[in-house]
Design an enzyme around this catalytic site. Structure first.
Site, PDB file in Angstrom:
ATOM      1  N   TYR A 124       0.815  -1.219   0.000  1.00 58.93           N
ATOM      2  CA  TYR A 124       0.000   0.000   0.000  1.00 58.93           C
ATOM      3  C   TYR A 124       0.846   1.266   0.000  1.00 58.93           C
ATOM      4  O   TYR A 124       0.300   2.361   0.058  1.00 58.93           O
ATOM      5  CB  TYR A 124      -0.900   0.033   1.242  1.00 58.93           C
ATOM      6  CG  TYR A 124      -2.136  -0.820   1.120  1.00 58.93           C
ATOM      7  CD1 TYR A 124      -2.045  -2.201   1.043  1.00 58.93           C
ATOM      8  CD2 TYR A 124      -3.397  -0.240   1.097  1.00 58.93           C
ATOM      9  CE1 TYR A 124      -3.171  -2.986   0.941  1.00 58.93           C
ATOM     10  CE2 TYR A 124      -4.532  -1.025   0.994  1.00 58.93           C
ATOM     11  CZ  TYR A 124      -4.406  -2.384   0.919  1.00 58.93           C
ATOM     12  OH  TYR A 124      -5.529  -3.161   0.813  1.00 58.93           O
ATOM     13  N   LYS A 191       4.363 -14.147   5.757  1.00 57.21           N
ATOM     14  CA  LYS A 191       4.727 -15.122   4.724  1.00 57.21           C
ATOM     15  C   LYS A 191       6.246 -14.996   4.543  1.00 57.21           C
ATOM     16  O   LYS A 191       6.752 -14.773   3.442  1.00 57.21           O
ATOM     17  CB  LYS A 191       3.950 -14.785   3.432  1.00 57.21           C
ATOM     18  CG  LYS A 191       3.833 -15.915   2.469  1.00 57.21           C
ATOM     19  CD  LYS A 191       2.894 -17.017   2.883  1.00 57.21           C
ATOM     20  CE  LYS A 191       3.028 -18.169   1.920  1.00 57.21           C
ATOM     21  NZ  LYS A 191       2.407 -19.412   2.349  1.00 57.21           N
ATOM     22  N   ASP A 224      -1.428 -17.956   5.408  1.00 53.85           N
ATOM     23  CA  ASP A 224      -2.342 -18.934   4.795  1.00 53.85           C
ATOM     24  C   ASP A 224      -2.875 -19.894   5.865  1.00 53.85           C
ATOM     25  O   ASP A 224      -4.055 -20.251   5.878  1.00 53.85           O
ATOM     26  CB  ASP A 224      -1.682 -19.686   3.633  1.00 53.85           C
ATOM     27  CG  ASP A 224      -0.247 -20.110   3.909  1.00 53.85           C
ATOM     28  OD1 ASP A 224       0.345 -19.618   4.883  1.00 53.85           O
ATOM     29  OD2 ASP A 224       0.286 -20.945   3.155  1.00 53.85           O
ATOM     30  N   ASP A 248      -5.801  -5.980   5.709  1.00 55.42           N
ATOM     31  CA  ASP A 248      -6.999  -5.541   4.991  1.00 55.42           C
ATOM     32  C   ASP A 248      -7.897  -6.739   4.697  1.00 55.42           C
ATOM     33  O   ASP A 248      -9.101  -6.738   4.971  1.00 55.42           O
ATOM     34  CB  ASP A 248      -6.553  -4.870   3.685  1.00 55.42           C
ATOM     35  CG  ASP A 248      -7.703  -4.210   2.958  1.00 55.42           C
ATOM     36  OD1 ASP A 248      -8.721  -3.900   3.607  1.00 55.42           O
ATOM     37  OD2 ASP A 248      -7.601  -4.014   1.746  1.00 55.42           O
TER      38      ASP A 248
END
Ligand code: NAD
Length: 355
Positions: A124, A191, A224, A248
């Protein structure tokens, strides 16, 4: 003395729900002086910018804003006003609580978790390279030279910066928040196995900073796998700390677990300024019909009252929302009712008054 608060009604369903919040706040009798500031696409046409300086100046004066959603054109057009606002005012922390409310149904009767989202970095940050542009051609050359990478000539690129400085403050914020609110665990989603130099920074910094909070457990989990746990056993989650993009996505997911976007409040906080806004967007599919659920912005307004040290009024608003939801006779269509936005707002306002 009155609290000076900037009100940005936004667009789409924004003005409808912002008006609803005003009705409820007026009924609390907390003295608020509103400075109403328009922003968004219509303002872009009139003033040449969707986020004119007057909006930022107003928030810098009031230090506190209540904001409705603002539409962002997809793919092209102006940059998100919401993202720009967070970056201009350095609102680095988004707090998005998800709690099961009565009368809403859903599969998770005891859910009570909070997503803390880093709000200024990550994908972002606004570092974008448009497909086919001169800048992207130079980037391709640099990547070839620096990393031996051949970027597809028809690729667009978004850069994902995550810094130690940016992460450190959100980690401290999340752990302080957990401590202040009697919460026991902070789950960090990442991640880092794939994005070693961005998510890796986030994870390593979180692990280092967490040592200063021996009373709060740190749980690190790949995002995940976090998604799987949220679908499977979300009750096991407490505070979830995430970089910007995952935050988000996961906060919308959590809104879905507790009755939908119409109920999910949020706050964007920095050291100096605070902007309270619902998690949901401008909902063009229902805009102008007077059926938007006002609860998300009303609960955001309750978070704002607590921030303004109006704790009794904040709790009263939350209790009034719970009452109206539990009674079910004045709820909007997303909750299975037939009430309009303003009818539901008036019912919440009426539930504030002593019986
Ligand atoms: P959205 O949140 O506007 O809508 C998703 C779905 O939820 C729609 O079906 C909508 O009708 C429903 N919904 C949302 N709020 C509701 C409410 N209060 N009551 C009842 N139903 C509600 O998401 P979107 O459609 O992806 O985004 C629309 C626009 O909003 C986009 O331009 C997006 O960029 C913008 N947006 C703005 C903000 C913000 O201002 N902070 C946040 C998210 C999206």
């Amino acid at each position: 003395m009155a609290h000076l608060v900037t009100l940005v009604p936004g667009d789409g369903i924004g003005p409808e729900v912002a008006e609803a919040a005003r009705v409820v706040l007026e009924a609390t009798r907390v003295d608020i002086e509103w400075d109403v500031q328009e922003a968004g696409a219509a303002v872009m046409e009139r003033e040449g910018s969707p986020l004119p300086d007057r909006v930022l100046d107003s928030i810098r004066r009031s230090r506190t804003a209540l904001k409705g959603p603002i539409t962002t054109p997809v793919g092209t057009g102006f940059r998100s006003v919401n993202v720009a606002l967070r970056q201009e005012l350095d609102l680095f922390a988004a707090i998005r609580p998800s709690r099961t409310l009565p009368g809403v149904g859903g599969r998770h009767p005891d859910l009570d978790l909070v997503v803390v989202r880093e709000n200024t970095e990550d994908l972002y940050a606004g570092i974008e390279f448009q497909m086919g542009s001169e800048a992207t051609a130079r980037l391709r050359e640099m990547l070839r030279e620096l990393r031996g990478v051949e970027l597809a000539p028809d690729a667009g690129v978004t850069v994902k910066p995550i810094s130690v400085t940016g992460t450190r403050r959100i980690v401290q914020f999340a752990f302080d928040f957990a401590r202040r609110n009697g919460r026991r665990r902070v789950t960090v989603g990442h991640k880092a196995n794939i994005m070693k130099f961005s998510d890796g920074v986030f994870l390593r910094t979180a692990t280092a900073e967490a040592t200063a909070y021996p009373d709060i457990e740190l749980q690190a989990i790949q995002v995940d796998e976090l998604a799987m746990w949220l679908a499977w056993e979300p009750e096991t989650m407490d505070v979830i700390l995430l970089p910007n993009l995952y935050g988000d996505i996961v906060s919308d997911l959590c809104a879905g677990l507790t009755g939908g976007l119409g109920l999910a409040p949020g706050a964007n906080l920095g050291w100096e300024y605070a902007v309270f806004e619902p998690v949901h967007g401008s909902a063009p599919d229902i805009a102008g019909r007077g059926v938007a659920d006002p609860v998300a912005i009303v609960l955001s307004a309750a978070m704002m009252l607590r921030h303004l040290a109006e704790r009794d009024a904040a709790s009263a608003v939350e209790r009034a929302v719970v009452r109206v939801l539990a009674e079910r006779s004045h709820v909007t269509p997303d909750l299975g009712g037939t009430a309009s936005t303003s009818e539901m707002a008036r019912a919440i306002a009426a539930a504030l008054l002593p019986a």
